[in-house]
Structures are given as structure tokens and as C-alpha cells.
Write an enzyme that holds these catalytic residues in place. Structure first.
Site, PDB file in Angstrom:
ATOM      1  N   PRO A   2       0.819  -1.219   0.000  1.00  0.00           N
ATOM      2  CA  PRO A   2       0.000   0.000   0.000  1.00  0.00           C
ATOM      3  C   PRO A   2       0.850   1.266   0.000  1.00  0.00           C
ATOM      4  CG  PRO A   2      -0.535  -1.463   1.848  1.00  0.00           C
ATOM      5  CD  PRO A   2       0.742  -1.929   1.265  1.00  0.00           C
ATOM      6  N   GLU A   3       0.655   2.089  -1.033  1.00  0.00           N
ATOM      7  CA  GLU A   3       1.276   3.406  -1.087  1.00  0.00           C
ATOM      8  C   GLU A   3       0.126   4.421  -1.104  1.00  0.00           C
ATOM      9  OE1 GLU A   3       4.171   3.602  -4.271  1.00  0.00           O
ATOM     10  OE2 GLU A   3       4.592   1.473  -4.104  1.00  0.00           O
TER      11      GLU A   3
END
Length: 304
Positions: A2-3
Site C-alpha cells: 500500500p502506497e
DNA sequence: AGCTCTTCCTGAAAGC
DNA sequence: TGCTTTCAGGAAGAGC
């Protein structure tokens, strides 16, 4: 992993279903990624969710006292970082528990907010609302908010490689490995180039590329490579639009050259050798060469 | 200042 | 086939 676009997607999902609900109870499985589980158990139950926001790759769940007559210091921020494999989902309390689920927040409507994290590289902590600005100040600027001028100023004085700078959360927060590679490809810049040596137009192109990639990725609800799921457990779609990330060995979408993978700033880095020319890469110094040699010898020693 | 290496952790994939 | 080793990577800290 997750960014910013993935975290933003999760936050939007949580924002649609959590505010107004009260957290009745907190239960933990493994807690080695939680700063102070006892403090969370002490402060969080009984508080009402006021809102959900994102800063960089962090999720902030705002919590207020149900009765406003309470003393002012009850307002809290539950801060969560998803690390590599973290997932926050809202389910019914009776739903089957996925493996590696380690935190359960029971809500007052029969649902549960659950935190699942296979590798436990994530992080969770609670800070009082008054401490929140101090916590937030340690992070760099938001890539979707920083202006072109400011971006150029910040990067033009740096002697580090572009890839290292993009991954440094104290400069820009929210960009990770995927979107660093994708942004550099769009800006036609080699990941190992030194920021200070770029022309102004090139920095402007990078600023524009970062914004474009992040905005498009948010529209596609993020990239699901292996573990990423949103707050409803659904996959994102942006992985289908990656132009270089994990495409090594495949032809470049622009020029058909073969996409390459190399290690830059200690991270697997994907780029097109034709579209992203190296420019004048700093020649390996004697010191660096010696360090490389030492680590090679150490490896050989271990295996032999 | 910035680089490399190490640590945390697990599952997938490669190696034998 | 099945066991063992290696690798991936976000962030922080050490050491250079």
C-alpha cells in the site's frame, strides 16, 4: 504494497462507513507491531469515530468522547500504517476471521473493523489529538499538494539519487516503490540520476508525472500486486496500467526496448534503458567499490 | 549529507 | 517429490 493511492482508497472506504460509530471493544492477537497495546485498550473503547483521514501512507481515525461534557483531552487519533501487507476491513462481527488478523475493533452496530497483516511490517499507535500535529510534522510534504516551485526548490539542492529521494518519506510522503518507478518512467528520468544535476524542466516534468500517476492510480482504486485489498476486501486495478513496475524483460510501451531491473537505493527498480537515459551517473567511487567488495566477500564466506 | 547494511516477518519461488 | 535457501520490501537505526 500500500502506497498513497491504496491508502487513499482504503481511507475513502472507511470514511463512507465508520464516522458516527462508537468503538465498544478492542481485542488483540499478536501485538509486536503496535506501539503500546495497553494504551489503546485504555483510551479507545467508548469513543466515537469522528472522521478518517490520510497523511502520506498513514491512516488516521479520529476519535471523540460521546459526551461532550467530558474533559477536552479525550479526543484521540488512532494512527495506522499498513506496511507491506496490512489490510483494514469492515465486516460483520460473526464473519470468518482471515489468517493473520491481529486487531479487532468491535463497533456499536454489530460490525467490526479488523486489521490483518501477514508480515506485520505495519504499525499502530494512538496519540491524543493535541499530540497529532507533532507526529504529522515529522513527515514530508504531500505529493498531491506540493506546488511545482516548491518541488523544484526541494529537489534541486539534493545530491541523492532520484529514486532515493522519492522513497524518502521525510521529503515527500506517500510515494513508494511502485509509484517512484512509474513516475520516473513518465518523466523519462533514470532512477539513479542525481537530483542536483537535473535541469529545471526535468524537475518540473517529474513533479507533473508524480501527480499524474498518483491521480490515475487513485481513479483505478490502487494497485493490487499480491496482498493489497481495500476496506471492502476488493482489489485495485492500477497494476494493469503499470508501464515499468514488475515489467522487466518485457518491451517498453513507448519504444519496445526491453525493460530492465536493477537495485537503486537498495530497492528493486524498473526502468526503460532507452527512454530513461542514465545521463552522467556518478562513477563508482573507490570507497563504494571497496564496500561492494567487502559485502561480496562476506557473502562468499557465509556460503562457503 | 547520503550511502550501505541489518533487522523485523512470512510466503512464494528458486535451488538442490 | 520434498526439503532448504533465498528473496521481496517500508522504515528505522547503526556505522562509515
Amino acid at each position: 504494497m500500500p502506497e498513497l493511492p491504496e491508502v487513499e482508497t482504503v481511507v475513502r472506504g472507511l470514511r463512507a462507513s465508520l464516522p458516527g460509530r462508537t468503538i465498544d471493544e478492542v481485542r488483540f492477537g499478536k501485538t509486536d507491531f503496535v506501539d503500546d497495546p495497553a494504551l489503546i485498550s485504555e483510551r479507545v473503547p467508548g469513543l466515537k469515530i469522528s472522521g478518517v483521514t490520510r497523511f502520506g501512507k498513514f491512516i488516521c481515525i479520529g476519535l471523540d468522547a460521546v459526551s461532550t461534557a467530558e474533559n477536552i483531552e479525550t479526543a484521540q487519533c488512532l494512527i495506522i500504517h499498513l506496511g507491506m501487507t496490512g489490510q483494514l476491513t469492515v465486516v460483520h462481527s460473526g464473519d470468518p476471521i482471515k489468517p493473520h488478523t491481529h486487531v479487532f475493533f468491535a463497533l456499536d452496530d454489530g460490525r467490526e473493523l479488523r486489521y490483518t497483516d501477514v508480515r506485520r511490517f505495519g504499525r499502530m499507535l494512538v496519540v491524543s489529538a493535541s499530540q497529532f500535529p507533532e507526529f504529522k510534522s515529522r513527515l514530508g510534504k504531500e505529493p498531491l499538494e506540493i506546488g511545482a516551485e516548491e518541488f523544484c526548490d526541494d529537489f534541486s539542492s539534493r545530491r541523492a539519487r532520484l529514486k532515493a529521494l522519492l522513497l524518502d518519506q521525510s521529503i515527500l510522503c506517500g510515494v513508494g516503490n511502485i509509484y517512484a518507478d512509474e513516475s520516473l518512467f513518465r518523466a523519462r528520468l533514470h532512477p539513479a540520476r542525481i537530483a542536483e544535476k537535473l535541469k529545471r524542466e526535468q524537475l518540473l516534468a517529474l513533479h507533473k508525472a508524480i501527480r499524474a500517476v498518483l491521480e490515475e492510480a487513485i481513479l483505478s482504486r490502487g494497485s493490487s500486486i499480491s496482498d493489497y485489498r481495500d476496506s471492502e476486501g476488493k482489489r485495485g486495478n492500477f497494476q494493469l496500467k503499470h508501464r515499468v513496475y514488475k515489467r522487466d524483460g518485457k518491451p517498453c510501451v513507448r519504444c519496445k526496448s526491453i525493460i530492465r531491473r536493477m537495485i537503486v537505493a537498495g530497492r528493486g527498480t524498473h526502468f526503460c534503458p532507452a527512454c530513461q537515459p542514465a545521463g552522467r551517473i556518478r562513477r563508482t567511487s573507490k570507497k563504494d567499490a571497496a564496500a561492494k567488495d567487502r559485502s561480496k566477500k562476506a557473502r562468499n564466506k557465509k556460503s562457503g
